[in-house]
Design a protein around this motif. Structure first.
Motif, PDB file in Angstrom:
ATOM      1  N   SER A 126      56.019 -10.233  65.644  1.00 27.96           N
ATOM      2  CA  SER A 126      57.153  -9.527  65.035  1.00 27.96           C
ATOM      3  C   SER A 126      56.986  -9.369  63.518  1.00 27.96           C
ATOM      4  O   SER A 126      57.755  -8.632  62.890  1.00 27.96           O
ATOM      5  CB  SER A 126      58.464 -10.263  65.336  1.00 27.96           C
ATOM      6  OG  SER A 126      58.427 -11.590  64.836  1.00 27.96           O
ATOM      7  N   ASP A 127      55.984 -10.029  62.936  1.00 23.10           N
ATOM      8  CA  ASP A 127      55.708  -9.878  61.500  1.00 23.10           C
ATOM      9  C   ASP A 127      54.891  -8.626  61.207  1.00 23.10           C
ATOM     10  O   ASP A 127      54.535  -8.370  60.049  1.00 23.10           O
ATOM     11  CB  ASP A 127      54.964 -11.106  60.963  1.00 23.10           C
ATOM     12  CG  ASP A 127      55.828 -12.361  60.970  1.00 23.10           C
ATOM     13  OD1 ASP A 127      57.047 -12.235  60.761  1.00 23.10           O
ATOM     14  OD2 ASP A 127      55.272 -13.465  61.177  1.00 23.10           O
ATOM     15  N   SER A 128      54.579  -7.857  62.226  1.00 23.74           N
ATOM     16  CA  SER A 128      53.813  -6.615  62.053  1.00 23.74           C
ATOM     17  C   SER A 128      54.695  -5.560  61.394  1.00 23.74           C
ATOM     18  O   SER A 128      55.417  -4.813  62.066  1.00 23.74           O
ATOM     19  CB  SER A 128      53.290  -6.108  63.402  1.00 23.74           C
ATOM     20  OG  SER A 128      52.399  -7.025  63.972  1.00 23.74           O
ATOM     21  N   LYS A 129      54.625  -5.506  60.066  1.00 25.52           N
ATOM     22  CA  LYS A 129      55.459  -4.580  59.291  1.00 25.52           C
ATOM     23  C   LYS A 129      54.733  -4.224  58.003  1.00 25.52           C
ATOM     24  O   LYS A 129      53.704  -4.809  57.667  1.00 25.52           O
ATOM     25  CB  LYS A 129      56.811  -5.229  58.949  1.00 25.52           C
ATOM     26  CG  LYS A 129      57.667  -5.582  60.157  1.00 25.52           C
ATOM     27  CD  LYS A 129      58.918  -6.341  59.742  1.00 25.52           C
ATOM     28  CE  LYS A 129      59.734  -6.773  60.962  1.00 25.52           C
ATOM     29  NZ  LYS A 129      60.925  -7.561  60.580  1.00 25.52           N
ATOM     30  N   SER A 130      55.313  -3.289  57.271  1.00 27.96           N
ATOM     31  CA  SER A 130      54.832  -2.978  55.925  1.00 27.96           C
ATOM     32  C   SER A 130      55.657  -3.785  54.929  1.00 27.96           C
ATOM     33  O   SER A 130      56.882  -3.896  55.069  1.00 27.96           O
ATOM     34  CB  SER A 130      54.962  -1.483  55.624  1.00 27.96           C
ATOM     35  OG  SER A 130      54.069  -0.742  56.430  1.00 27.96           O
ATOM     36  N   TYR A 131      54.980  -4.343  53.914  1.00 30.98           N
ATOM     37  CA  TYR A 131      55.647  -5.206  52.949  1.00 30.98           C
ATOM     38  C   TYR A 131      55.447  -4.674  51.533  1.00 30.98           C
ATOM     39  O   TYR A 131      54.354  -4.253  51.150  1.00 30.98           O
ATOM     40  CB  TYR A 131      55.108  -6.634  53.051  1.00 30.98           C
ATOM     41  CG  TYR A 131      55.432  -7.291  54.380  1.00 30.98           C
ATOM     42  CD1 TYR A 131      56.607  -8.018  54.549  1.00 30.98           C
ATOM     43  CD2 TYR A 131      54.574  -7.164  55.469  1.00 30.98           C
ATOM     44  CE1 TYR A 131      56.916  -8.608  55.771  1.00 30.98           C
ATOM     45  CE2 TYR A 131      54.872  -7.743  56.694  1.00 30.98           C
ATOM     46  CZ  TYR A 131      56.039  -8.470  56.833  1.00 30.98           C
ATOM     47  OH  TYR A 131      56.346  -9.046  58.043  1.00 30.98           O
ATOM     48  N   PHE A 132      56.543  -4.708  50.774  1.00 34.40           N
ATOM     49  CA  PHE A 132      56.555  -4.238  49.395  1.00 34.40           C
ATOM     50  C   PHE A 132      56.821  -5.425  48.468  1.00 34.40           C
ATOM     51  O   PHE A 132      57.588  -6.326  48.811  1.00 34.40           O
ATOM     52  CB  PHE A 132      57.646  -3.181  49.193  1.00 34.40           C
ATOM     53  CG  PHE A 132      57.469  -1.945  50.044  1.00 34.40           C
ATOM     54  CD1 PHE A 132      56.909  -0.794  49.516  1.00 34.40           C
ATOM     55  CD2 PHE A 132      57.876  -1.934  51.375  1.00 34.40           C
ATOM     56  CE1 PHE A 132      56.749   0.337  50.296  1.00 34.40           C
ATOM     57  CE2 PHE A 132      57.720  -0.802  52.157  1.00 34.40           C
ATOM     58  CZ  PHE A 132      57.162   0.340  51.615  1.00 34.40           C
ATOM     59  N   PHE A 133      56.195  -5.392  47.282  1.00 34.25           N
ATOM     60  CA  PHE A 133      56.368  -6.493  46.332  1.00 34.25           C
ATOM     61  C   PHE A 133      57.328  -6.084  45.215  1.00 34.25           C
ATOM     62  O   PHE A 133      57.322  -4.948  44.751  1.00 34.25           O
ATOM     63  CB  PHE A 133      55.019  -6.898  45.737  1.00 34.25           C
ATOM     64  CG  PHE A 133      55.109  -8.094  44.828  1.00 34.25           C
ATOM     65  CD1 PHE A 133      55.278  -9.367  45.355  1.00 34.25           C
ATOM     66  CD2 PHE A 133      55.033  -7.936  43.453  1.00 34.25           C
ATOM     67  CE1 PHE A 133      55.374 -10.476  44.520  1.00 34.25           C
ATOM     68  CE2 PHE A 133      55.122  -9.038  42.612  1.00 34.25           C
ATOM     69  CZ  PHE A 133      55.298 -10.305  43.148  1.00 34.25           C
ATOM     70  N   ARG A 134      58.139  -7.052  44.792  1.00 35.85           N
ATOM     71  CA  ARG A 134      59.073  -6.850  43.685  1.00 35.85           C
ATOM     72  C   ARG A 134      58.836  -7.950  42.658  1.00 35.85           C
ATOM     73  O   ARG A 134      58.771  -9.137  43.006  1.00 35.85           O
ATOM     74  CB  ARG A 134      60.519  -6.889  44.175  1.00 35.85           C
ATOM     75  CG  ARG A 134      61.579  -6.800  43.069  1.00 35.85           C
ATOM     76  CD  ARG A 134      62.979  -6.861  43.668  1.00 35.85           C
ATOM     77  NE  ARG A 134      64.032  -6.946  42.666  1.00 35.85           N
ATOM     78  CZ  ARG A 134      64.617  -5.899  42.098  1.00 35.85           C
ATOM     79  NH1 ARG A 134      64.238  -4.677  42.453  1.00 35.85           N
ATOM     80  NH2 ARG A 134      65.579  -6.049  41.215  1.00 35.85           N
ATOM     81  N   ALA A 135      58.676  -7.556  41.407  1.00 39.06           N
ATOM     82  CA  ALA A 135      58.432  -8.513  40.335  1.00 39.06           C
ATOM     83  C   ALA A 135      59.726  -8.773  39.563  1.00 39.06           C
ATOM     84  O   ALA A 135      60.397  -7.843  39.135  1.00 39.06           O
ATOM     85  CB  ALA A 135      57.360  -7.995  39.386  1.00 39.06           C
ATOM     86  N   SER A 186      52.427  -0.428  49.490  1.00 33.22           N
ATOM     87  CA  SER A 186      52.733  -1.512  50.423  1.00 33.22           C
ATOM     88  C   SER A 186      51.464  -1.989  51.116  1.00 33.22           C
ATOM     89  O   SER A 186      50.425  -1.337  51.077  1.00 33.22           O
ATOM     90  CB  SER A 186      53.741  -1.042  51.478  1.00 33.22           C
ATOM     91  OG  SER A 186      53.162  -0.038  52.301  1.00 33.22           O
ATOM     92  N   VAL A 187      51.574  -3.157  51.750  1.00 32.64           N
ATOM     93  CA  VAL A 187      50.507  -3.661  52.612  1.00 32.64           C
ATOM     94  C   VAL A 187      51.065  -3.717  54.030  1.00 32.64           C
ATOM     95  O   VAL A 187      52.167  -4.197  54.265  1.00 32.64           O
ATOM     96  CB  VAL A 187      50.017  -5.053  52.164  1.00 32.64           C
ATOM     97  CG1 VAL A 187      51.159  -6.062  52.073  1.00 32.64           C
ATOM     98  CG2 VAL A 187      48.937  -5.568  53.114  1.00 32.64           C
ATOM     99  N   SER A 188      50.298  -3.176  54.967  1.00 31.65           N
ATOM    100  CA  SER A 188      50.727  -3.147  56.364  1.00 31.65           C
ATOM    101  C   SER A 188      50.035  -4.280  57.120  1.00 31.65           C
ATOM    102  O   SER A 188      48.802  -4.340  57.163  1.00 31.65           O
ATOM    103  CB  SER A 188      50.376  -1.800  56.989  1.00 31.65           C
ATOM    104  OG  SER A 188      50.689  -1.787  58.366  1.00 31.65           O
ATOM    105  N   LEU A 189      50.824  -5.187  57.687  1.00 34.08           N
ATOM    106  CA  LEU A 189      50.277  -6.277  58.480  1.00 34.08           C
ATOM    107  C   LEU A 189      50.328  -5.907  59.959  1.00 34.08           C
ATOM    108  O   LEU A 189      51.353  -5.441  60.455  1.00 34.08           O
ATOM    109  CB  LEU A 189      51.068  -7.565  58.259  1.00 34.08           C
ATOM    110  CG  LEU A 189      50.998  -8.221  56.877  1.00 34.08           C
ATOM    111  CD1 LEU A 189      51.718  -9.568  56.905  1.00 34.08           C
ATOM    112  CD2 LEU A 189      49.563  -8.394  56.437  1.00 34.08           C
ATOM    113  N   GLU A 190      49.211  -6.117  60.637  1.00 39.20           N
ATOM    114  CA  GLU A 190      49.153  -5.926  62.084  1.00 39.20           C
ATOM    115  C   GLU A 190      48.826  -7.282  62.702  1.00 39.20           C
ATOM    116  O   GLU A 190      47.725  -7.793  62.543  1.00 39.20           O
ATOM    117  CB  GLU A 190      48.099  -4.899  62.466  1.00 39.20           C
ATOM    118  CG  GLU A 190      48.033  -4.660  63.977  1.00 39.20           C
ATOM    119  CD  GLU A 190      46.945  -3.685  64.380  1.00 39.20           C
ATOM    120  OE1 GLU A 190      46.779  -3.453  65.599  1.00 39.20           O
ATOM    121  OE2 GLU A 190      46.248  -3.173  63.484  1.00 39.20           O
ATOM    122  N   ILE A 191      49.793  -7.863  63.410  1.00 41.33           N
ATOM    123  CA  ILE A 191      49.628  -9.181  64.002  1.00 41.33           C
ATOM    124  C   ILE A 191      49.452  -9.009  65.511  1.00 41.33           C
ATOM    125  O   ILE A 191      50.332  -8.497  66.192  1.00 41.33           O
ATOM    126  CB  ILE A 191      50.827 -10.100  63.698  1.00 41.33           C
ATOM    127  CG1 ILE A 191      51.170 -10.040  62.200  1.00 41.33           C
ATOM    128  CG2 ILE A 191      50.522 -11.525  64.128  1.00 41.33           C
ATOM    129  CD1 ILE A 191      50.038 -10.409  61.282  1.00 41.33           C
TER     130      ILE A 191
END
Length: 272
Positions: free
Chosen positions: A107-116, A126-131
């Protein structure tokens, strides 16, 4: 481009300077498997006029969209308070947002964005995780034919999404050669492990199947994935022989067939 960005660019050009910009550097896509961990190599740049704002306590936030309401990790919170079981390894003040995510789920298979923070800026890359449930098979190279008697190297390479637990690479046969393990860094910053098998090619190795298995430690168990490669060796004629038919004593005037045969790769095309 919005008006403020245009004005900033014009200002920099008039001053003869190159403007820094908001940009994050991390892989576009990373593949890992459930139960394991994954490292996201991450750095970023900001506009020069905001450098003075990068002071402690700076923190990093990961979101599943550019909406702050979709925050799944905040480095200022306790590990168990975050939806994403992660740890920020980099120092945000130094513009390093490298993060490790533990106990991955499909379920962690998503695109993630970083905020500073404290910049309050969301990076749009973004980085796309495929689990997935199990690791991918390693890659064996090269697959081309080799010459008998020549020193030959086969490299078995497997991704190491969690560098603290790299895979063990095991060959089914070392062919009386030697094995050397190498740590490999890909162009996008992700890690891999390579096992290089060096041996002297023999005609006995032709059409031999050799397997490289990547073994990943996941808690108390091991998840494995193997790749089979068939060796192709070029060699000169071996065991050349002549068969006489009929065998035994023959008489003058009898019909006799002489058959010449040999084992070679490529096959013999002409006999003399």
């Amino acid at each position: 481009m919005i008006a403020t960005e245009k004005l900033l660019l014009i200002s920099c050009l008039f001053q003869g300077m190159i403007c820094n910009e908001f940009k994050v550097f991390m892989p576009q896509r990373i593949k890992a498997f459930s139960g394991f961990c994954v490292l996201i190599p991450c750095t970023f740049t900001i506009e020069e006029r905001l450098e003075s704002a990068m002071v402690e306590p700076a923190r990093g936030i990961w979101m599943t969209s550019t909406n702050v309401g979709d925050t799944v990790f905040d480095s200022s919170k306790h590990y168990n308070e975050n939806t994403l079981k992660a740890k920020l390894l980099g120092n945000v003040t130094n513009k390093n947002c490298t993060t490790i995510i533990n106990h991955l789920k499909t379920s962690d298979s998503k695109s993630y964005f970083f905020r500073a923070e404290p910049l309050k800026y969301n990076f749009h890359q973004s980085v796309s995780l495929e689990i997935v449930d199990s690791p991918d098979r390693p890659v064996i190279s090269p697959s081309s034919a080799v010459k008998e008697g020549a020193p030959t190297s086969l490299a078995c390479t497997a991704p190491a999404p969690c560098p603290r637990d790299p895979p063990a690479l095991v060959w089914s046969d070392t062919l009386n050669g030697s094995v050397e393990i190498e740590q490999v860094e890909q162009q996008d910053g992700t890690k891999a492990v390579s096992s290089v098998l060096t041996f002297t090619a023999s005609h006995l190795h032709h059409n031999k199947d050799i397997t490289c298995t990547a073994q990943y430690p996941v808690g108390s168990e091991t998840k494995s994935a193997g790749k089979v490669s068939t060796l192709h060796v070029l060699y000169s004629p071996k065991n050349t022989s002549v068969l006489i038919n009929p065998s035994g004593e023959i008489q003058e005037g009898d019909h006799v067939t002489l058959s010449c045969s040999s084992n070679a790769n490529p096959a013999v095309s002409r006999y003399t």
